[in-house]
Scaffold this active site. Structure first.
Site, mmCIF file in Angstrom:
data_model
loop_
_atom_site.group_PDB
_atom_site.id
_atom_site.type_symbol
_atom_site.label_atom_id
_atom_site.label_comp_id
_atom_site.label_asym_id
_atom_site.label_seq_id
_atom_site.Cartn_x
_atom_site.Cartn_y
_atom_site.Cartn_z
ATOM 1 N N ARG A 58 -6.837 3.033 3.074
ATOM 2 C CA ARG A 58 -5.292 3.213 4.172
ATOM 3 C C ARG A 58 -4.022 4.054 3.868
ATOM 4 N NH1 ARG A 58 -1.331 -0.910 5.742
ATOM 5 N NH2 ARG A 58 -0.669 -1.147 7.678
ATOM 6 N N LYS A 114 3.504 1.941 -1.808
ATOM 7 C CA LYS A 114 3.472 0.326 -2.184
ATOM 8 C C LYS A 114 4.568 0.452 -3.620
ATOM 9 C CE LYS A 114 0.279 -1.878 0.382
ATOM 10 N NZ LYS A 114 -1.008 -2.780 0.544
HETATM 11 C C1 PT1 Z 1 -3.762 -3.779 2.788
HETATM 12 C C2 PT1 Z 1 -2.333 -3.521 4.045
HETATM 13 C C3 PT1 Z 1 -3.229 -3.872 4.797
HETATM 14 N N1 PT1 Z 1 -1.177 -3.591 3.016
HETATM 15 C C4 PT1 Z 1 -5.048 -3.516 4.582
HETATM 16 N N2 PT1 Z 1 -3.835 -3.791 5.383
HETATM 17 C C5 PT1 Z 1 -0.269 -4.094 4.504
HETATM 18 N N3 PT1 Z 1 -6.554 -4.470 4.959
HETATM 19 C C6 PT1 Z 1 -0.616 -3.639 5.717
HETATM 20 C C7 PT1 Z 1 4.696 -3.179 -1.068
HETATM 21 O O1 PT1 Z 1 4.422 -3.873 -1.876
HETATM 22 O O2 PT1 Z 1 -3.113 -2.996 1.494
HETATM 23 N N4 PT1 Z 1 -5.101 -3.782 3.190
HETATM 24 N N5 PT1 Z 1 -1.450 -3.966 6.132
HETATM 25 C C8 PT1 Z 1 1.145 -3.221 4.258
HETATM 26 N N6 PT1 Z 1 1.438 -4.476 2.681
HETATM 27 C C9 PT1 Z 1 2.520 -3.966 2.337
HETATM 28 C C10 PT1 Z 1 2.388 -4.919 1.203
HETATM 29 C C11 PT1 Z 1 3.010 -3.294 2.513
HETATM 30 C C12 PT1 Z 1 3.365 -4.622 -0.027
HETATM 31 C C13 PT1 Z 1 4.191 -2.291 0.865
HETATM 32 C C14 PT1 Z 1 4.330 -3.884 0.168
HETATM 33 O O3 PT1 Z 1 6.013 -2.272 -0.947
#
Ligand code: PT1
Length: 279
Positions: free
Chosen positions: A255, A221
């Protein structure tokens, strides 16, 4: 505790890895290379061999600024993949969605777990999840992926995230979803500045102590990119460090895109946590 995910067990007596299987063409770090069901199956089988306990299938990107996908498009992406892999692998499949119709289509196709970054706040989602009767991960997010990083604000991020999640747990109870089916997630990167994410990680134990199993997603992230100035394909070591800190504080599901490495990191944590103090 062993969760029943539509007939497939998810053993939460030890920390586990949820492998990420994106079926989006714009996915932020996999470039959407897993859309064909046969390719998705190969990837899923690799994740099983690497030690994943559950596979999270997502047809809508939720990274900051991601575009919204229609219900029909999302179903068209995820259902063929779930149908193809569910018969071939023994571990549960999670559907990463906030849309009630996608939840229904995915569970009908063989998914046994709902992962909702909107914590069942979309109209009809509570009822859909109650009817489908599979475990649900409730995640905290401030705003929607389109606008969530615009100006995130909290007075006390750790307490506010925990309060939000347990308000959603109470809503679930009202809708007929028992606590024994729920997992909570503070939602790293979802409407949070780097300092908010760091504070949530430093105090993750406070969320763990509220009782329900905790899932976290930090893999690759942008908080890592911002703090260390590394590109998305240079974030494995930092992702593993954060995963270890989370498991040390009692998180049960991590995850991750990098299943093999994450399994090793958290198994090592588990060994340290379980060793006898003397003798
Ligand atoms: C998470 C999650 C998810 N993250 C759960 N499901 C993502 N339960 C998708 C960035 O800042 O943490 N928990 N499903 C992906 N989402 C992101 C959010 C991907 C922020 C990248 C960023 O780079």
């Amino acid at each position: 505790m062993i969760l029943d995910c539509a007939g497939k067990p998810l053993d939460l007596t030890k920390p586990q890895v949820m492998g990420i299987l994106n079926v989006t063409p714009d996915s932020f770090s996999d470039g959407g290379q897993f859309i064909a069901p046969e390719a998705a199956l190969k990837q899923a089988q690799k994740m099983v061999a690497d030690g994943a306990a559950i596979i999270d299938v997502g047809g809508e990107s939720t990274r900051p600024g991601a575009a919204v996908v229609s219900v029909d498009e999302e179903i068209a992406r995820v259902v063929p993949v779930i149908e193809t892999i569910q018969a071939e692998i023994d571990i549960p499949i999670s559907i990463d969605t906030s849309k009630p119709d996608v939840m229904r289509a995915a569970v009908n196709a063989g998914a046994g777990f709902i992962n909702d970054v909107q914590a069942l706040r979309v109209d009809g989602a509570l009822q859909a999840a109650a009817e489908l009767d599979v475990p649900v991960c409730l995640m905290h997010a401030q705003g929607t992926p389109e606008n969530m990083q615009d100006n995130p604000q909290y007075d006390a991020v750790v307490a506010e995230v925990a309060q939000f999640l347990y308000e959603r747990v109470a809503e679930c109870k009202q809708a007929g979803i028992g606590r024994d089916k729920l997992i909570v997630d503070p939602g790293f990167g979802f409407g949070k500045r780097a300092s908010h994410n760091l504070r949530l990680m430093k105090h993750l134990r406070e969320l763990v102590e509220r009782g329900l199993p905790v899932l976290i997603g930090v893999s690759r992230k942008s908080m890592i990119g911002k703090l260390l100035n590394v590109s998305v394909d240079e974030r494995l070591a930092a992702s593993l460090a954060l995963s270890a800190l989370a498991v040390w504080q009692g998180a049960k599901i991590i995850r991750s895109h990098d299943v093999c490495e994450t399994v090793q990191a958290i198994m090592m944590c588990d060994h340290v946590m379980k060793v006898e103090d003397f003798g």
